[in-house]
Scaffold this active site. Sequence first.
Site: not given
Length: 620
Positions: A76, A208
């Site tokens: 990613k 997050d």
Amino acid sequence: MGKGDEGRAIGIDLGTTYSCVAVWREQHGRVDVIHNEQGNKITPSYVAFTDDHRLIGDAAKNQAALNPENTIFDVKRLMGRNYSNPIIKNDMKLWPFKVTAGANDKPMIVVKYKGKQLHLYAEEISSMVLSKMLEIAEAYLESAVKNAVITVPAYFSDSQRKATIDAGVIAGLNVMQIINEHTAAAIAYGLDKRSTNCKEKRNIFIFDLGGGTFDVCLLTIQGKEFKVKATAGNTHLGGEDFDNRMVNYFVEEFRRKSKLDISGNPKALRRLRSACERAKRALSWSSCTTVEVDGLFQSTDFCSSITRARFEELNMDMFRECIETVDRCLNDAKMDRSKVHDVVLVGGSSRIPKVQELLEEFFKGKNLCKSINPDEAVAYGAAVQAALLSGGGMKNVPNLVVSEVTPLSLGIFTVGGIMSVVIPRNTTIPVKKTKAYCTNEDNQPNVLIDVYEGERARASDNNLLGSFTISGIPPAPRGSQSLDVSFAIDANGILTVSAEMKSAGSKNDKKRLSTKEIKKLIREAENFRAEDEKFLRKANLMNALEDYIYKMKNALKNDCYVNPKLCSEEKKKISSEITRATNLLDVCNNQPHVLEELADYMKELDSLFELFQRMHCRQD
């Protein structure tokens, strides 16, 4: 699961270290987070290549220490970035696998598969992880799935979002929407806390912190409306970085104690990294833990301890960066911290005690919301969004309206190198804005438009998204010709730039794979899938044959189970077939391309199975 699940749309949290998939079950009016074949609801975002086959998920991660150069993770962090990007250069020092520069400076991952060297795009590896999540969902639903909502960090750039869509297409998915991870988490929290039924406005702060990315978001929830006010984050900050600090710390300790340097040994580093990851998790509930690796390097064992205080010291600068990002987000939203009603923790790294302590201190003692599972919340919200996008056919879906914002300002290079902003950050999307520009030279025949994203005044200090040229401008004095440049951002957060007199191909697609490249990668993905199915078929045949040999040997050894009517020739024939089958198994292990021979042989065993059954028929 029945016909009611056919055509179901799923939500996928495509994570740096772990991925998760979920689906809305209209019969029950809830989201099911789906477990994989190991019984785990999160699957490692790992892909491994061996001499025989390809592995994805737990199987890939479990063999990483034995095959580090061909086990791919953290992909990613490569998505949508150039090979020359300094972030990629730094990461390459820590990865055991090889990354090289491909066409247009796109990074290519180099692996050895079935004796051949392959060069793969990051999108291809991500598509394999997505294929695994699709496989998990289809096995659970017992029906085909084509539609999906995939989550990305809020601070993913335009090119990174496009790369994610490309990965989904290669995996055979119809990507209904790309949504931000914090938005998905907010949906999960809103449903969990019944906030969607409240008329009173609540300000929710989403924190997050995952395995590789960090996002924060301030949004308001009132009734069915979820409105994002501001976002901030870092696409290169998370649990992997905390692991790296610990690995470097122990590499130095091992060098100091044993006079051995493992920094250039991929296998030793992989084993140490796995031990450090376990230690990091243990330090979330224990004040001290042990890092132990037998035979770490040159038969030298390694054993050491690390305290929570030392772990916090190693990573304190990154922890403080997280809090600074929280402060920046609130400032962008022009909201005082005292006005925040709930602080919601998302992402596995949000479990770190020091992070929670700093966050509570920043919000002046406010209790943090830990009621939703930080590993599953993003996939949960994505599944709800997938159900909402599936249309009126879905039952019991909550009625939600989500308003998202763009995380970075978007504009073009103008005279003097200035960044002329067309769409400011934190603008609600989807959106389209047009701005007029004039020529700056007499009789200027064309204009080069460089599109940037970022917050710096100087355009070159921001991220260049792409360029295109406007041609065919009639001769005229400088400033007399006006050019309208339009920026449009869709619901996926993807930008399209155009101009009134644009030439063909002026859209900003330079960093995205071409349609031809995507079709080629889809064909390759189908080949991988066919090879995986072939490997699975062969493995099942070999297991069946091995089980048969085992039972036959035991039956021949144990006379009480052998029918006395079997003559010596029959017993001899059975023994001969056992030998033949054993030899065939050895051949299959060493020669992968004997699948048809193995299948044909299994068909020949029908008569032998009859003998085997007669052996177990005892005399009356």
